[in-house]
Enzyme design. Structure first.
Site, PDB file in Angstrom:
ATOM      1  N   ASP A  22       0.885  -1.168   0.000  1.00 11.11           N
ATOM      2  CA  ASP A  22       0.000   0.000   0.000  1.00 11.11           C
ATOM      3  C   ASP A  22       0.925   1.221   0.000  1.00 11.11           C
ATOM      4  O   ASP A  22       2.139   1.089   0.184  1.00 11.11           O
ATOM      5  CB  ASP A  22      -0.889  -0.023   1.257  1.00 11.11           C
ATOM      6  CG  ASP A  22      -1.787   1.212   1.360  1.00 11.11           C
ATOM      7  OD1 ASP A  22      -2.355   1.626   0.337  1.00 11.11           O
ATOM      8  OD2 ASP A  22      -1.912   1.782   2.467  1.00 11.11           O
ATOM      9  N   SER A  23       0.329   2.399  -0.156  1.00 16.51           N
ATOM     10  CA  SER A  23       1.133   3.616  -0.080  1.00 16.51           C
ATOM     11  C   SER A  23       1.597   3.893   1.348  1.00 16.51           C
ATOM     12  O   SER A  23       2.473   4.715   1.560  1.00 16.51           O
ATOM     13  CB  SER A  23       0.298   4.804  -0.560  1.00 16.51           C
ATOM     14  OG  SER A  23      -0.829   4.955   0.296  1.00 16.51           O
ATOM     15  N   TYR A  54      -0.715   8.201  -2.607  1.00 19.85           N
ATOM     16  CA  TYR A  54      -0.843   7.927  -4.043  1.00 19.85           C
ATOM     17  C   TYR A  54      -2.056   8.669  -4.632  1.00 19.85           C
ATOM     18  O   TYR A  54      -2.085   8.978  -5.808  1.00 19.85           O
ATOM     19  CB  TYR A  54      -1.069   6.434  -4.289  1.00 19.85           C
ATOM     20  CG  TYR A  54       0.137   5.520  -4.162  1.00 19.85           C
ATOM     21  CD1 TYR A  54       1.412   5.999  -3.865  1.00 19.85           C
ATOM     22  CD2 TYR A  54      -0.013   4.148  -4.368  1.00 19.85           C
ATOM     23  CE1 TYR A  54       2.496   5.130  -3.764  1.00 19.85           C
ATOM     24  CE2 TYR A  54       1.065   3.276  -4.278  1.00 19.85           C
ATOM     25  CZ  TYR A  54       2.319   3.769  -3.968  1.00 19.85           C
ATOM     26  OH  TYR A  54       3.382   2.896  -3.875  1.00 19.85           O
ATOM     27  N   GLY A  55      -3.043   8.902  -3.779  1.00 24.18           N
ATOM     28  CA  GLY A  55      -4.328   9.417  -4.268  1.00 24.18           C
ATOM     29  C   GLY A  55      -4.288  10.799  -4.881  1.00 24.18           C
ATOM     30  O   GLY A  55      -5.224  11.204  -5.568  1.00 24.18           O
ATOM     31  N   CYS A  85      -4.400  -1.587  -1.810  1.00 20.30           N
ATOM     32  CA  CYS A  85      -4.597  -0.164  -2.047  1.00 20.30           C
ATOM     33  C   CYS A  85      -5.552  -0.011  -3.228  1.00 20.30           C
ATOM     34  O   CYS A  85      -5.249  -0.492  -4.333  1.00 20.30           O
ATOM     35  CB  CYS A  85      -3.242   0.466  -2.381  1.00 20.30           C
ATOM     36  SG  CYS A  85      -3.328   2.208  -2.843  1.00 20.30           S
ATOM     37  N   ASN A  86      -6.678   0.625  -2.994  1.00 23.26           N
ATOM     38  CA  ASN A  86      -7.650   0.829  -4.080  1.00 23.26           C
ATOM     39  C   ASN A  86      -7.070   1.695  -5.195  1.00 23.26           C
ATOM     40  O   ASN A  86      -7.337   1.463  -6.376  1.00 23.26           O
ATOM     41  CB  ASN A  86      -8.903   1.527  -3.529  1.00 23.26           C
ATOM     42  CG  ASN A  86      -9.705   0.653  -2.589  1.00 23.26           C
ATOM     43  OD1 ASN A  86     -10.680   0.032  -2.982  1.00 23.26           O
ATOM     44  ND2 ASN A  86      -9.307   0.582  -1.335  1.00 23.26           N
ATOM     45  N   THR A  87      -6.276   2.675  -4.805  1.00 26.36           N
ATOM     46  CA  THR A  87      -5.730   3.621  -5.786  1.00 26.36           C
ATOM     47  C   THR A  87      -4.734   2.912  -6.714  1.00 26.36           C
ATOM     48  O   THR A  87      -4.783   3.072  -7.934  1.00 26.36           O
ATOM     49  CB  THR A  87      -5.044   4.791  -5.057  1.00 26.36           C
ATOM     50  OG1 THR A  87      -5.925   5.278  -4.040  1.00 26.36           O
ATOM     51  CG2 THR A  87      -4.698   5.896  -6.013  1.00 26.36           C
ATOM     52  N   GLU A 164      -1.801   8.902   8.125  1.00 27.44           N
ATOM     53  CA  GLU A 164      -0.382   8.520   8.145  1.00 27.44           C
ATOM     54  C   GLU A 164       0.358   9.166   9.316  1.00 27.44           C
ATOM     55  O   GLU A 164       1.324   8.620   9.826  1.00 27.44           O
ATOM     56  CB  GLU A 164       0.303   8.925   6.825  1.00 27.44           C
ATOM     57  CG  GLU A 164      -0.055   8.039   5.649  1.00 27.44           C
ATOM     58  CD  GLU A 164       0.510   6.627   5.772  1.00 27.44           C
ATOM     59  OE1 GLU A 164       1.656   6.455   6.184  1.00 27.44           O
ATOM     60  OE2 GLU A 164      -0.248   5.680   5.473  1.00 27.44           O
ATOM     61  N   CYS A 196     -11.082   3.073   0.337  1.00 29.21           N
ATOM     62  CA  CYS A 196      -9.635   3.269   0.523  1.00 29.21           C
ATOM     63  C   CYS A 196      -9.270   2.473   1.766  1.00 29.21           C
ATOM     64  O   CYS A 196      -9.992   2.535   2.774  1.00 29.21           O
ATOM     65  CB  CYS A 196      -9.332   4.754   0.725  1.00 29.21           C
ATOM     66  SG  CYS A 196      -7.672   5.097   1.362  1.00 29.21           S
ATOM     67  N   THR A 197      -8.182   1.722   1.684  1.00 27.95           N
ATOM     68  CA  THR A 197      -7.867   0.803   2.793  1.00 27.95           C
ATOM     69  C   THR A 197      -7.456   1.538   4.070  1.00 27.95           C
ATOM     70  O   THR A 197      -7.419   0.927   5.144  1.00 27.95           O
ATOM     71  CB  THR A 197      -6.768  -0.193   2.378  1.00 27.95           C
ATOM     72  OG1 THR A 197      -5.630   0.538   1.893  1.00 27.95           O
ATOM     73  CG2 THR A 197      -7.273  -1.133   1.302  1.00 27.95           C
ATOM     74  N   HIS A 198      -7.159   2.821   3.967  1.00 26.71           N
ATOM     75  CA  HIS A 198      -6.878   3.594   5.191  1.00 26.71           C
ATOM     76  C   HIS A 198      -8.152   3.854   6.010  1.00 26.71           C
ATOM     77  O   HIS A 198      -8.077   4.021   7.223  1.00 26.71           O
ATOM     78  CB  HIS A 198      -6.275   4.965   4.837  1.00 26.71           C
ATOM     79  CG  HIS A 198      -4.818   4.944   4.502  1.00 26.71           C
ATOM     80  ND1 HIS A 198      -4.330   4.402   3.339  1.00 26.71           N
ATOM     81  CD2 HIS A 198      -3.735   5.429   5.177  1.00 26.71           C
ATOM     82  CE1 HIS A 198      -3.009   4.544   3.302  1.00 26.71           C
ATOM     83  NE2 HIS A 198      -2.622   5.173   4.404  1.00 26.71           N
TER      84      HIS A 198
HETATM   85  N1  DGL Z   1      -4.839   2.975   1.001  1.00 31.06           N
HETATM   86  C1  DGL Z   1      -4.843   3.624  -0.294  1.00 31.06           C
HETATM   87  C2  DGL Z   1      -6.136   3.263  -1.025  1.00 31.06           C
HETATM   88  O1  DGL Z   1      -6.731   2.251  -0.703  1.00 31.06           O
HETATM   89  C3  DGL Z   1      -4.552   5.085  -0.102  1.00 31.06           C
HETATM   90  C4  DGL Z   1      -4.004   5.741  -1.318  1.00 31.06           C
HETATM   91  C5  DGL Z   1      -3.246   7.006  -1.056  1.00 31.06           C
HETATM   92  O2  DGL Z   1      -2.084   6.905  -0.690  1.00 31.06           O
HETATM   93  O3  DGL Z   1      -3.802   8.088  -1.277  1.00 31.06           O
HETATM   94  O4  DGL Z   1      -6.560   3.933  -1.934  1.00 31.06           O
END
Ligand code: DGL
Length: 275
Positions: A22-23, A54-55, A85-87, A164, A196-198
Site C-alpha cells: 500500500d502507499s 498515491y491518491g 490499495c484501491n488507488t 499517516e 480506501c484501505t486507510h
Molecule cells: N490505502 C490507499 C487506497 O486504498 C490510499 C491511497 C493514497 O495513498 O492516497 O486507496
C-alpha cells in the site's frame, strides 16, 4: 531499494510468501484479514510511505511506484501479490499483470456491487481517493453495477495524509471527516463504501459523522478470501514459521505502532528500506 531485472522470476531461494503493499499504513487493514484467512503463510508487507499519498498523484506515477514496489516483493520471494490499495489497483493492476502474466496479483476495488445489494433506499456514498474516483476502472465499475441507484462519489483528499501521521483522534481529522460526510448526509445515503484501505482505521469517526442509521461497507475480508483461493492454486507447501515482515520506504514507526496497537501484533518490528 535494489531493483532486480523486471523479468527475473520471484527469488525461489527465499521462503515463499505473499507480497502485500500500500502507499502507507492503510494496507494493514488487509493484512489483518489475510492473517485471519491464511495463518500459515508468510506475509511480506511494504508501505511505500516515502511516496504517499498515491491518491493525489498522476496515473503514470502510481504505475511506476507500484511496479518498483512489486519488483522488490518478487525479489524477497513473493509468489503472488495483494495490492492492498484501491488507488494502486485502479491505476496499476493491469500494468502489473501485463508485465508478469504468470504472477498472480489480487487487487482491491470499492465494493459497488455489494453496496447496491445492501442499500434499502437506493442511495449510496463512496469515499475514496481523488485518483481512485478519477480512474477509468472506477467509472467502469459504476457503469456496470450502479446504473439503477443514486451514487455520491466523494473524493477525500487529505484524509490519508492525516491518518499517516498516526493521530486517529485529532480534531483536524474530525473536521475533514465532517466536511466529506456532509454531502452524503444531505443526499440521505443509507450505505457508504469505504473505498480506501486507510479508512477502516477511522471507521468509528466516520460512523459518528454519518450517524448510526448509515451502514459502512468495506471489502477487506472478501479480498483476503480471494487471496486464499489464489494461494491454494499455487501448491506451495506450508511452512512452520509463517512470519510477518513489515517494511516502509519512509519512517517505519507509525506502521509498527499501528500493527502493534490496532492489530495486536505485539512483537512485530517494522524496518526502513531505501525508497
Ligand atoms: N490505502 C490507499 C487506497 O486504498 C490510499 C491511497 C493514497 O495513498 O492516497 O486507496
Amino acid at each position: 531499494m535494489t531493483i532486480p531485472s523486471p523479468f527475473a522470476a520471484p527469488d525461489s531461494s527465499r521462503v515463499p510468501c505473499i507480497g502485500v503493499f500500500d502507499s502507507g499504513v492503510g494496507g494493514l487493514t488487509v493484512m489483518r484479514a489475510l492473517r485471519e484467512q491464511l495463518p500459515d503463510v508468510p506475509l511480506h508487507y511494504l508501505a511505500d510511505t516515502a511516496h504517499a499519498p498515491y491518491g493525489d498523484r498522476s496515473s503514470d506515477y502510481i504505475v511506476e511506484r507500484s511496479v518498483k514496489v512489486a519488483e522488490h516483493l518478487r525479489a524477497v520471494g513473493a509468489r503472488m501479490a495483494v495490492v492492498a490499495c484501491n488507488t494502486a489497483t485502479a491505476h496499476a493492476v493491469l500494468a502489473m499483470r501485463e508485465r508478469w502474466p504468470e504472477w498472480p496479483v489480487v487487487g482491491i476495488e470499492p465494493g459497488v456491487k455489494p453496496a447496491v445489494a445492501a442499500t434499502r433506499n437506493g442511495r449510496i456514498g463512496v469515499m475514496a481517493t481523488t485518483a481512485t474516483i478519477a480512474s477509468r476502472r472506477y467509472e467502469q465499475l459504476v457503469a456496470a453495477h450502479a446504473a439503477e441507484v443514486t451514487l455520491i462519489s466523494q473524493p477525500c483528499p487529505g484524509l490519508v495524509t492525516l491518518i499517516e501521521r498516526g493521530d486517529l483522534r485529532s480534531p483536524e481529522l474530525d473536521a475533514l471527516i465532517q466536511r466529506f460526510c456532509a454531502p452524503m448526509r444531505e443526499a440521505l445515503v443509507d450505505t457508504v463504501l469505504l473505498g480506501c484501505t486507510h479508512y477502516p482505521l477511522i471507521r468509528d469517526r466516520i460512523q459518528a459523522a454519518l450517524g448510526d442509521g448509515v451502514r459502512l461497507l468495506d471489502i477487506e475480508d472478501a479480498v483476503a478470501r480471494q487471496a486464499k483461493r489464489v494461494w491454494e492454486t499455487l501448491g506451495i507447501a506450508p511452512v512452520h514459521d509463517a512470519g510477518i515482515v513489515l517494511e516502509s520506504t519512509g519512517d517505519p514507526a507509525p506502521l509498527q505502532h499501528l500493527a502493534r496497537e490496532a492489530l495486536g501484533w505485539r512483537d512485530v518490528v517494522a524496518t526502513r528500506i531505501p525508497a
